[in-house]
Design an enzyme around this catalytic site. Structure first.
Site, PDB file in Angstrom:
ATOM      1  CG  ASP A 142      -2.111   0.951   1.074  1.00  0.00           C
ATOM      2  OD1 ASP A 142      -3.128   0.622   0.441  1.00  0.00           O
ATOM      3  OD2 ASP A 142      -1.974   2.060   1.615  1.00  0.00           O
ATOM      4  CE1 TYR A 197      -5.656   6.761  -0.469  1.00  0.00           C
ATOM      5  CE2 TYR A 197      -5.074   7.112   1.833  1.00  0.00           C
ATOM      6  CZ  TYR A 197      -5.396   6.266   0.797  1.00  0.00           C
ATOM      7  OH  TYR A 197      -5.450   4.911   1.018  1.00  0.00           O
ATOM      8  CG  HIS A 234      -4.273  -4.097   0.372  1.00  0.00           C
ATOM      9  ND1 HIS A 234      -3.582  -3.627  -0.728  1.00  0.00           N
ATOM     10  CD2 HIS A 234      -4.323  -3.058   1.256  1.00  0.00           C
ATOM     11  CE1 HIS A 234      -3.239  -2.361  -0.519  1.00  0.00           C
ATOM     12  NE2 HIS A 234      -3.676  -1.991   0.667  1.00  0.00           N
TER      13      HIS A 234
END
Length: 382
Positions: free
Chosen positions: A182, A309, A360
């Site tokens: 990630d 982000y 993930h």
């Protein structure tokens, strides 16, 4: 600024835990979804069940004790406190490795792999396995967990990677490995590019490349399946990233105030991104899911974690990485790139493996496979 590395035990006031239980008891619930699955988000009945368990049965102090047994420490780098776990191997010659989580993960993801990585002999191996040992460093990203929260913009993945290089130097490591998935994979790739004189190699369980630079003609069946899966993710699974990359402050108000909201925001991703056959508790325990949520709830990290982000998601860097690289591709990963796609960015791939289970959060979901993959790659570059 101080170069000191200080012990930093986690000691959450009892009043904070009482407040959590009180907020959970006073949750104002929405009506139920109008479907019989997770397609509108995490179902009401499961969310209420999870939050009831959280309020009445979950034991934070047990997790707090586990974390405090792993030498939690803090040091100031580039004006920000970086909190990390640091576990030295009992075996001589252990290779230092820095493990980096992403969103919505945390250092909790690595709790099941720290022991086997630092002391393989004590975890089912024999004396000959001591050569696979690591010193393990697990930092919390800026704005995540118990690391400091930036008060000014600019904490991009590249700046984070530069801080990791400083951290490893400060801990006395002249040569080390790095691992991540990630955001952790993006930070790790940047670290391999920025600190080539000290990084022995990087291991990624979510290598990221720019699809715009890839020839999408003559695709293999696996590549076609990967693109189809990613297209489905972009259609139905990216609302969170749109919000966090554009308005992290706005989304933070509700999540920092409501533990039920924070849990729902995170746990829905564990349903979507794990190899769980339809329910996250098929692969992770309820306690494990809540352990991870607590590293967002207790420090009130919803907005600060989302800001990564805003800083980096819409401005990704895909600069070439020449560091020796290993990639482990798990079947339920969000984007499963092929080796030839990876080679457009990572120019020295020494290890590549595509596994048959896991998603993930590989270290969290399939710790046995994760440990084996990390050992296999770093055995090539020690």
């Amino acid at each position: 600024m101080s170069d000191d590395v200080r012990p930093s035990r986690i000691e959450i006031p009892e009043a904070d835990l009482t407040d959590l239980a009180d907020r959970l008891a006073r949750t104002r619930w929405p009506e139920a979804e109008t479907v019989d699955d997770w397609s509108q988000g995490i179902p009401l009945a499961y969310t209420r069940e999870l939050c009831d368990y959280w309020a009445n049965q979950y034991d934070w102090r047990a997790t707090e004790s586990r974390l405090n047994a792993l030498s939690p420490s803090v040091t100031e780098i580039d004006g920000l406190d970086i909190h990390f776990l640091h576990v030295r191997s009992p075996h001589p010659g252990a290779l230092p490795v820095i493990l980096t989580h992403g969103w919505p993960g945390s250092i909790v993801e690595f709790l099941k792999v720290i022991g086997p990585l630092t002391d393989p002999v004590a975890h089912g191996g024999d004396a000959g396995d001591a050569g696979d040992a690591f010193d393990v460093i697990c930092p919390s990203l800026p704005g995540y967990g118990f690391s400091g929260k930036p008060t000014r913009s600019g904490w991009t993945v590249d700046r984070t990677a530069a801080a990791w290089a400083q951290l490893m130097a400060r801990l006395g490591y002249d040569r080390y490995g790095a691992q991540g998935g990630d955001w952790g994979a993006v930070v790790t790739a940047s670290l391999g590019r920025q600190d080539p004189d000290h990084v022995a190699g990087i291991h990624l369980n979510m290598p990221v490349v720019g699809l715009g630079s890839i020839d999408l003609g003559d695709l293999t069946s696996a590549e076609q399946a990967a693109l189809s899966s990613f297209a489905e993710h972009r259609r139905w699974g990216t609302g969170y990233s749109k919000e966090q990359s554009t308005r992290p402050q706005t989304v933070g108000y509700g999540l920092v105030d409501s533990p039920a909201g924070q849990a729902a925001w995170i746990v829905e991703k564990f349903w979507a991104w794990t190899d769980c056959d339809g329910h996250p508790e098929n692969v992770l325990t309820r306690d494990e899911l809540l352990d991870n949520v607590m590293l967002y709830w207790l420090p009130g990290a919803a907005a600060s974690s989302a800001r990564m982000y805003w800083e980096s998601f819409t401005r990704p860097g895909f600069d070439p990485v020449a560091a020796p690289t290993g990639c482990s591709i798990f079947p339920k990963e969000i984007m499963r790139i092929s080796r030839r796609w990876a080679e457009t960015r990572f120019t020295d791939i020494r290890y590549w493996n595509e596994l048959d289970r896991g998603g993930h959060f590989a270290a969290f979901e399939v710790p046995d496979l994760f440990v084996a993959e990390v050992r296999a790659f770093f055995a090539l570059v020690r």
